[in-house]
Scaffold this motif. Structure first.
Motif, PDB file in Angstrom:
ATOM      1  N   LEU A   1       0.839  -1.185   0.000  1.00 42.45           N
ATOM      2  CA  LEU A   1       0.000   0.000   0.000  1.00 42.45           C
ATOM      3  C   LEU A   1       0.878   1.240   0.000  1.00 42.45           C
ATOM      4  N   PRO A   2       0.418   2.330  -0.581  1.00 44.53           N
ATOM      5  CA  PRO A   2       1.196   3.560  -0.617  1.00 44.53           C
ATOM      6  C   PRO A   2       1.614   3.997   0.784  1.00 44.53           C
ATOM      7  N   SER A   3       2.798   4.531   0.911  1.00 39.17           N
ATOM      8  CA  SER A   3       3.315   4.969   2.200  1.00 39.17           C
ATOM      9  C   SER A   3       2.432   6.067   2.785  1.00 39.17           C
ATOM     10  N   GLY A   4       2.096   5.917   4.054  1.00 36.68           N
ATOM     11  CA  GLY A   4       1.303   6.935   4.729  1.00 36.68           C
ATOM     12  C   GLY A   4      -0.191   6.772   4.563  1.00 36.68           C
ATOM     13  N   LEU A   5      -0.611   5.831   3.720  1.00 33.93           N
ATOM     14  CA  LEU A   5      -2.050   5.652   3.510  1.00 33.93           C
ATOM     15  C   LEU A   5      -2.722   5.117   4.766  1.00 33.93           C
ATOM     16  N   LEU A   6      -2.086   4.141   5.383  1.00 31.63           N
ATOM     17  CA  LEU A   6      -2.585   3.574   6.631  1.00 31.63           C
ATOM     18  C   LEU A   6      -1.430   3.477   7.618  1.00 31.63           C
TER      19      LEU A   6
END
Length: 262
Positions: free
Chosen positions: A4-9
């Motif tokens: 998942l993209p960094s910082g998304l969760l």
């Protein structure tokens, strides 16, 4: 597996006493609230969440089920879990029943829908004479019979509220108010034309969970509460001329009031 993209969760806190599935739900809820997942957007798949948080599939499912019960997301079989759209309608309590709207031939709902940029509809209309409940009778001054007008309101095809107006039969019988379409400006415009100039309204509002029938009528997602509003309209002579019992999908409305400070 695609990360998942960094910082998304965020990540789990192993020192927290909060259950892991609740922590995952917290991260997803925060991402939705901050717009990282927009209305209608698909959430990461179960497999992506399992990989990201390093937990079992059942733990992820419990987290997603929690968000569903809150009405934040909906599941589509074979497609995934999506953020539920929540179109707001702002109810301007100090303005929505202003006479100028009636003079322009607009009902309160039409005015609100136009302000929200939405397409208003009314269906499930029923008009009939009946004996009032004890509560409605007390509010209207104890009439033996009333005219009841039931209708459901939709915005862009989505049910958002249903309401029943009760009017003393001696005011409404054999008038346009007894017709399915009472004409421009709605029943309040007709009441004023009949000599009952409106003076003020009293509203009682509470939030609660919906009944099974209300869930069906408003097509509510699991966990979505309703706003129950009872309004009484009075004419300039102090007579109660209408009681309107309204149930609204709470995720479709913002109640906005202006209150004097003196």
């Amino acid at each position: 597996m695609v990360a998942l993209p960094s910082g998304l969760l965020g990540s789990l806190d192993p020192t927290s006493d909060r259950a892991v599935f609740r922590q995952i739900a917290d991260h997803l809820r925060e991402a939705i609230d901050k717009g990282r997942f927009a209305e209608g957007a698909k959430l990461p798949s179960e497999s992506e969440l399992v990989d990201h948080f390093g937990v079992s599939r059942m733990t992820v499912r419990n987290a997603l089920s929690m968000l569903q019960s809150e009405g934040l997301v909906s599941s589509e079989h074979g497609k995934g879990v999506f953020v539920r759209p929540r179109p707001p309608v702002r109810r301007l309590a100090s303005d929505r029943f202003a006479r100028r709207h009636r003079e322009q031939g607009k009902s309160a709902f039409t005015m609100e829908a136009e302000a929200a940029g939405s397409r208003p509809e009314v269906d499930n209309l029923e008009v009939k004479e009946e004996r009032p409940s004890a509560d409605v009778s007390a509010r209207l001054g104890a009439p033996r019979r009333v005219l009841a007008r039931r209708r459901r309101y939709l915005l862009d095809g989505r049910p958002v509220e249903f309401a029943t107006s009760y009017l003393p039969l001696d005011l409404a019988r054999d008038t346009p108010i007894a017709q399915p379409n009472p004409g421009p400006g709605g029943i309040y415009a007709r009441l004023e034309e009949l000599g009952h100039k409106l003076d003020h309204f009293e509203e009682e509002i509470r939030a609660r969970m919906p009944s099974p029938q209300e869930i069906k009528t408003l097509r509510l997602a699991s966990g979505v509460p309703v706003i129950h509003l009872v309004r009484t309209a009075y004419d300039t002579k102090g007579r109660a001329v209408e009681v309107c019992d309204t149930v609204m999908a709470a995720d479709a409305y913002v109640l906005s009031y202006q209150l004097p400070a003196t």
